[in-house]
Motif scaffolding. Structure first.
Motif, PDB file in Angstrom:
ATOM      1  N   GLN A  60       5.886   5.722  -3.839  1.00 64.52           N
ATOM      2  CA  GLN A  60       6.206   6.233  -5.182  1.00 64.52           C
ATOM      3  C   GLN A  60       4.995   6.181  -6.099  1.00 64.52           C
ATOM      4  OE1 GLN A  60       9.548   3.600  -5.792  1.00 64.52           O
ATOM      5  NE2 GLN A  60      11.039   5.259  -5.502  1.00 64.52           N
ATOM      6  N   ALA A  61       4.229   5.088  -6.055  1.00 63.88           N
ATOM      7  CA  ALA A  61       3.013   5.006  -6.865  1.00 63.88           C
ATOM      8  C   ALA A  61       2.009   6.067  -6.434  1.00 63.88           C
ATOM      9  CB  ALA A  61       2.405   3.613  -6.758  1.00 63.88           C
ATOM     10  N   ALA A  62       1.894   6.283  -5.122  1.00 60.39           N
ATOM     11  CA  ALA A  62       0.932   7.257  -4.596  1.00 60.39           C
ATOM     12  C   ALA A  62       1.345   8.694  -4.883  1.00 60.39           C
ATOM     13  CB  ALA A  62       0.757   7.047  -3.096  1.00 60.39           C
ATOM     14  N   ALA A  63       2.590   8.908  -5.285  1.00 53.37           N
ATOM     15  CA  ALA A  63       3.058  10.260  -5.601  1.00 53.37           C
ATOM     16  C   ALA A  63       2.697  10.697  -7.019  1.00 53.37           C
ATOM     17  CB  ALA A  63       4.575  10.330  -5.413  1.00 53.37           C
ATOM     18  N   GLU A  64       2.192   9.770  -7.838  1.00 52.20           N
ATOM     19  CA  GLU A  64       1.862  10.112  -9.216  1.00 52.20           C
ATOM     20  C   GLU A  64       0.574  10.936  -9.297  1.00 52.20           C
ATOM     21  OE1 GLU A  64       4.062   9.837 -11.282  1.00 52.20           O
ATOM     22  OE2 GLU A  64       5.357   8.277 -10.491  1.00 52.20           O
ATOM     23  N   ILE A  66      -2.224  10.490 -11.016  1.00 57.35           N
ATOM     24  CA  ILE A  66      -3.418   9.650 -10.886  1.00 57.35           C
ATOM     25  C   ILE A  66      -2.977   8.379 -10.181  1.00 57.35           C
ATOM     26  CG2 ILE A  66      -5.210   8.369 -12.122  1.00 57.35           C
ATOM     27  CD1 ILE A  66      -4.743  10.274 -14.498  1.00 57.35           C
ATOM     28  N   VAL A  67      -3.717   7.992  -9.150  1.00 57.07           N
ATOM     29  CA  VAL A  67      -3.367   6.798  -8.390  1.00 57.07           C
ATOM     30  C   VAL A  67      -4.543   5.825  -8.432  1.00 57.07           C
ATOM     31  CG1 VAL A  67      -2.575   5.881  -6.181  1.00 57.07           C
ATOM     32  CG2 VAL A  67      -1.976   8.228  -6.840  1.00 57.07           C
ATOM     33  N   VAL A  68      -4.259   4.593  -8.825  1.00 63.54           N
ATOM     34  CA  VAL A  68      -5.280   3.554  -8.898  1.00 63.54           C
ATOM     35  C   VAL A  68      -5.122   2.621  -7.707  1.00 63.54           C
ATOM     36  CG1 VAL A  68      -6.246   1.658 -10.257  1.00 63.54           C
ATOM     37  CG2 VAL A  68      -5.215   3.631 -11.424  1.00 63.54           C
ATOM     38  N   ILE A  69      -6.222   2.396  -6.986  1.00 69.23           N
ATOM     39  CA  ILE A  69      -6.227   1.389  -5.925  1.00 69.23           C
ATOM     40  C   ILE A  69      -6.786   0.115  -6.540  1.00 69.23           C
ATOM     41  CG2 ILE A  69      -7.086   0.746  -3.657  1.00 69.23           C
ATOM     42  CD1 ILE A  69      -7.382   3.765  -3.081  1.00 69.23           C
ATOM     43  N   ALA A  79      -3.150  -1.090   2.384  1.00 67.43           N
ATOM     44  CA  ALA A  79      -2.489  -0.656   1.140  1.00 67.43           C
ATOM     45  C   ALA A  79      -2.380   0.859   1.042  1.00 67.43           C
ATOM     46  CB  ALA A  79      -3.241  -1.204  -0.065  1.00 67.43           C
ATOM     47  N   VAL A  80      -3.344   1.583   1.604  1.00 66.33           N
ATOM     48  CA  VAL A  80      -3.354   3.046   1.438  1.00 66.33           C
ATOM     49  C   VAL A  80      -2.848   3.784   2.663  1.00 66.33           C
ATOM     50  CG1 VAL A  80      -5.211   2.909  -0.260  1.00 66.33           C
ATOM     51  CG2 VAL A  80      -5.783   3.320   2.151  1.00 66.33           C
TER      52      VAL A  80
END
Length: 196
Positions: A60-64, A66-69, A79-80
């Motif tokens: 869900q976070a990666a679907a936004e 802008i994605v911050v690692i 994580a990715v």
């Protein structure tokens, strides 16, 4: 900018992830924050960060937009792994604290390999989490954030996020050149500057 294009996903809910969430909130951006333990483990983090932050899965976070690692360096590969990265703007805020030999590559170059198709921008890694998450308006000026990347539109998107949060941004050029300057044991690591 459409609302969906303003949303920020953050992978990592430790000090760095929370600092990036505060930055995004200061910029008026809604945040989905995720960790490896799942949304149910994030209740206290979300309560601390406040309105505008919701817990999510890594997908869900990666679907936004802008994605911050924002995970420790040794956890980046795990994580990715899994999400689709093509076309995503990904902020690499990680640091290789061990300063491992990367065979002449930058840490962001290695991160870019792990998120194929993403438009990676190195940013948010030169300041400590406490400083990054605090108000960038100081002493009559604005705290400086450095960024670098190979995609002009992605860099513009990231610069807008930080500028909306009150930072003064400095473009260091491409990912290889600028990323190296931002790495641990290089000139800009830990440098806390105020632009008057």
């Amino acid at each position: 900018m459409k609302e969906a294009d303003r949303q920020v996903g953050i992978i990592g809910a430790g000090r760095l992830g929370q600092a990036m969430a505060r930055t995004a909130l200061r910029a008026g951006r809604p945040v989905v924050i995720a960790n490896s333990r799942g949304p149910e483990s994030l209740a206290s983090v979300v309560a601390t960060l406040g309105k505008g932050v919701s817990p999510g899965t890594v997908d869900q976070a990666a679907a936004e937009a802008i994605v911050v690692i924002a995970v420790p360096w040794d956890r980046v590969p795990d994580a990715v792994r899994g999400p689709e990265w093509k076309g995503k703007v990904v902020i690499d805020a990680t640091n290789d604290w061990a300063a491992d030999d990367l065979n002449g590559r930058t840490s962001s170059g290695l991160v870019a390999d792990l998120v194929p198709g993403a438009r990676v921008v190195k940013a948010g890694n030169t300041l400590g989490a406490d400083v990054l998450g605090s108000d960038p308006q100081e002493a009559g000026g604005r705290r400086v954030i450095f960024f670098s990347g190979d995609d002009a539109d992605a860099k513009s998107t990231v610069a807008s996020l930080f500028e909306d949060a009150g930072f003064a941004t400095i473009d260091l050029g491409d990912l290889a050149t600028g990323g190296l300057m931002q790495q641990i044991h290089h000139p800009l690591a830990g440098l806390n500057l105020i632009r008057l």
